[in-house]
Enzyme design. Structure first.
Site, PDB file in Angstrom:
ATOM      1  CB  SER A 141      -0.802  -0.237   1.627  1.00 49.50           C
ATOM      2  OG  SER A 141      -1.280   1.510   1.479  1.00 49.50           O
ATOM      3  CE1 TYR A 154      -3.559  -2.660   6.060  1.00 47.71           C
ATOM      4  CE2 TYR A 154      -3.055   0.123   5.317  1.00 47.71           C
ATOM      5  CZ  TYR A 154      -3.673  -1.547   4.434  1.00 47.71           C
ATOM      6  OH  TYR A 154      -3.926  -1.635   3.607  1.00 47.71           O
TER       7      TYR A 154
HETATM    8  N1  LIG Z   1      -8.755  -1.032  -0.800  1.00 51.29           N
HETATM    9  C1  LIG Z   1      -7.700   0.363  -0.689  1.00 51.29           C
HETATM   10  O1  LIG Z   1      -7.794   1.334  -0.829  1.00 51.29           O
HETATM   11  C2  LIG Z   1      -6.587  -0.338  -0.258  1.00 51.29           C
HETATM   12  C3  LIG Z   1      -5.432  -0.199  -0.361  1.00 51.29           C
HETATM   13  C4  LIG Z   1      -4.167   0.115  -0.311  1.00 51.29           C
HETATM   14  C5  LIG Z   1      -3.979  -1.242  -0.277  1.00 51.29           C
HETATM   15  N2  LIG Z   1      -4.777  -2.704  -0.578  1.00 51.29           N
HETATM   16  C6  LIG Z   1      -4.949  -3.730  -0.083  1.00 51.29           C
HETATM   17  O2  LIG Z   1      -5.336  -4.645  -1.137  1.00 51.29           O
HETATM   18  C7  LIG Z   1      -5.716  -5.467  -0.697  1.00 51.29           C
HETATM   19  C8  LIG Z   1      -6.896  -5.770  -0.995  1.00 51.29           C
HETATM   20  O3  LIG Z   1      -7.650  -5.264  -0.569  1.00 51.29           O
HETATM   21  P1  LIG Z   1      -8.988  -4.978  -1.229  1.00 51.29           P
HETATM   22  O4  LIG Z   1      -9.065  -3.099  -1.186  1.00 51.29           O
HETATM   23  O5  LIG Z   1      -9.387  -5.220  -2.846  1.00 51.29           O
HETATM   24  O6  LIG Z   1     -10.146  -4.977   0.262  1.00 51.29           O
HETATM   25  P2  LIG Z   1     -11.294  -5.998  -0.209  1.00 51.29           P
HETATM   26  O7  LIG Z   1     -12.616  -5.452  -1.396  1.00 51.29           O
HETATM   27  O8  LIG Z   1     -11.460  -6.210   1.374  1.00 51.29           O
HETATM   28  O9  LIG Z   1     -10.608  -7.618  -0.649  1.00 51.29           O
HETATM   29  C9  LIG Z   1      -9.937  -8.223   0.721  1.00 51.29           C
HETATM   30  C10 LIG Z   1      -9.748  -9.991   0.309  1.00 51.29           C
HETATM   31  O10 LIG Z   1      -9.156 -10.621   1.076  1.00 51.29           O
HETATM   32  C11 LIG Z   1      -9.692 -10.850   2.355  1.00 51.29           C
HETATM   33  N3  LIG Z   1      -9.927 -11.512   3.233  1.00 51.29           N
HETATM   34  C12 LIG Z   1      -9.888 -10.781   4.139  1.00 51.29           C
HETATM   35  N4  LIG Z   1      -9.458 -11.885   5.575  1.00 51.29           N
HETATM   36  C13 LIG Z   1      -8.633 -12.636   5.537  1.00 51.29           C
HETATM   37  C14 LIG Z   1      -8.835 -13.988   5.911  1.00 51.29           C
HETATM   38  N5  LIG Z   1      -8.987 -14.284   7.293  1.00 51.29           N
HETATM   39  N6  LIG Z   1      -8.772 -15.227   5.316  1.00 51.29           N
HETATM   40  C15 LIG Z   1      -8.378 -15.051   3.894  1.00 51.29           C
HETATM   41  N7  LIG Z   1      -9.012 -13.872   2.950  1.00 51.29           N
HETATM   42  C16 LIG Z   1      -9.473 -12.548   3.859  1.00 51.29           C
HETATM   43  C17 LIG Z   1     -11.173 -11.317   1.844  1.00 51.29           C
HETATM   44  O11 LIG Z   1     -12.083 -12.612   1.273  1.00 51.29           O
HETATM   45  P3  LIG Z   1     -13.120 -12.913   2.793  1.00 51.29           P
HETATM   46  O12 LIG Z   1     -13.592 -11.640   2.918  1.00 51.29           O
HETATM   47  O13 LIG Z   1     -13.972 -14.015   1.739  1.00 51.29           O
HETATM   48  O14 LIG Z   1     -12.759 -13.924   3.237  1.00 51.29           O
HETATM   49  C18 LIG Z   1     -11.313 -10.276  -0.017  1.00 51.29           C
HETATM   50  O15 LIG Z   1     -10.927 -11.187  -0.879  1.00 51.29           O
HETATM   51  C19 LIG Z   1      -5.624  -6.084   0.817  1.00 51.29           C
HETATM   52  O16 LIG Z   1      -4.198  -6.402   1.554  1.00 51.29           O
HETATM   53  C20 LIG Z   1      -5.331  -4.483   1.155  1.00 51.29           C
HETATM   54  O17 LIG Z   1      -4.436  -3.863   2.580  1.00 51.29           O
HETATM   55  C21 LIG Z   1      -6.056  -1.484  -0.326  1.00 51.29           C
END
Ligand SMILES: NC(=O)c1ccc[n+]([C@@H]2O[C@H](COP(=O)([O-])OP(=O)(O)OC[C@H]3O[C@@H](n4cnc5c(N)ncnc54)[C@H](OP(=O)(O)O)[C@@H]3O)[C@@H](O)[C@H]2O)c1
Length: 263
Positions: A141, A154
């Site tokens: 991130s 985080y």
């Molecule tokens: N959105 C942003 O603004 C942003 C910015 C920078 C970085 N990121 C990073 O991008 C990555 C993806 O996040 P996203 O934004 O796509 O969020 P998201 O829509 O909440 O997706 C998160 C994914 O991780 C899975 N997950 C969560 N807890 C888990 C667990 N205990 N075991 C297995 N799978 C798990 C969720 O699936 P289930 O709930 O079905 O388990 C979902 O598929 C993360 O690493 C996040 O830190 C996001």
């Protein structure tokens, strides 16, 4: 691993950036193994990919924050005759709030998922990735470049992901394997709701779509880039803000985080 079919393993593939990464890999002709907790969402995505005329992805519902989960995943892949030649460590979550105010268990769970599972999967599957001359992408991130008062654990987990990925990419130079840290900024996914950030305010943040982030990630991964920061704004943030002294940056970041929490 002899005779095992190579797949791209995507964690956190049930939604957001992970699901869009899976769609891009499928479109580009890669076979997939998809992991997350939500079995129904994984099945729906596998069906969608099959309907594109691709091999139906292997899916596994697993809570990767649990201590035995990575071993269970390795066993399940082995039993299915699959080997991850490319690993996408995308599963992760954040919690907004001051460390002293948030539940301890949730903050430790963030470390278990964002750091421990990511590291364990990398170390477990590294021999297979090296054998397949594949690739590793760790989703970090822009938070990995900045101090994060108001989301301290985080931000620290993402600093770890940036540091670990870059060091590993150097260690693996010459091994035919690349390691990429994908560093998105604000992206429109379920991340913010799970983090407890103010939903109305988030609507007004200059965010990218998960599809755009996934396309940039795929492109950078295939080029073997060490760092992929999608979008000019995010490039400026990661390039310039870390040059500022922490004495200035820490209170500014703290105030910004308070605003994102609707305070
Ligand atoms: N959105 C942003 O603004 C942003 C910015 C920078 C970085 N990121 C990073 O991008 C990555 C993806 O996040 P996203 O934004 O796509 O969020 P998201 O829509 O909440 O997706 C998160 C994914 O991780 C899975 N997950 C969560 N807890 C888990 C667990 N205990 N075991 C297995 N799978 C798990 C969720 O699936 P289930 O709930 O079905 O388990 C979902 O598929 C993360 O690493 C996040 O830190 C996001």
């Amino acid at each position: 691993m002899d005779g095992h079919r190579p797949v791209v393993l995507v964690t956190g593939a049930s939604g957001g950036i992970g699901a869009d990464l899976a769609r891009v890999f499928a479109r580009e002709g890669h076979d997939l193994a998809l992991v997350a907790r939500s079995a129904d969402k994984l099945e729906a995505l596998a069906g969608e990919i099959e309907a594109m005329g691709r091999t139906r992805p292997f899916t596994l519902s697993l809570d990767l924050a649990q201590p035995q989960a990575c071993e269970a995943l390795a066993l399940a892949l082995d039993e299915a005759g699959l080997t991850p030649s490319t690993l996408i460590n995308n599963a992760g979550f954040g919690l907004a709030g001051r460390a002293a105010m948030l539940e301890r268990a949730g903050q430790i769970e963030m470390i278990d998922l964002n750091i421990r599972a990511l590291t364990e999967l990398t170390l477990r599957f590294l021999p297979a990735v090296i054998a397949g001359r594949g690739r590793i992408m760790n989703v970090a991130s822009v938070a990995g470049f900045l101090p994060g008062p108001g989301m301290a654990v985080y931000y620290a987990t993402k600093a770890y992901v940036v540091s670990f990925s870059q060091a590993l990419s150097q260690e693996l130079e010459g091994a035919g394997v690349t390691v990429t840290a994908l560093c998105p900024g604000v992206t429109a996914t379920d991340f913010h709701a799970r983090a407890g950030l103010d939903a109305n305010l988030m609507k007004h943040m200059p965010g990218m779509s998960s599809k755009v982030v996934a396309e940039a990630g795929y492109k950078g991964l295939m080029k073997g880039r060490r760092l992929v920061v999608p979008g000019l704004f995010n490039k400026l943030v990661t390039g310039l803000l870390p040059l500022l002294p922490n004495g200035f940056l820490l209170p500014v970041m703290g105030r910004m985080q308070d605003r994102r929490m609707g305070k």
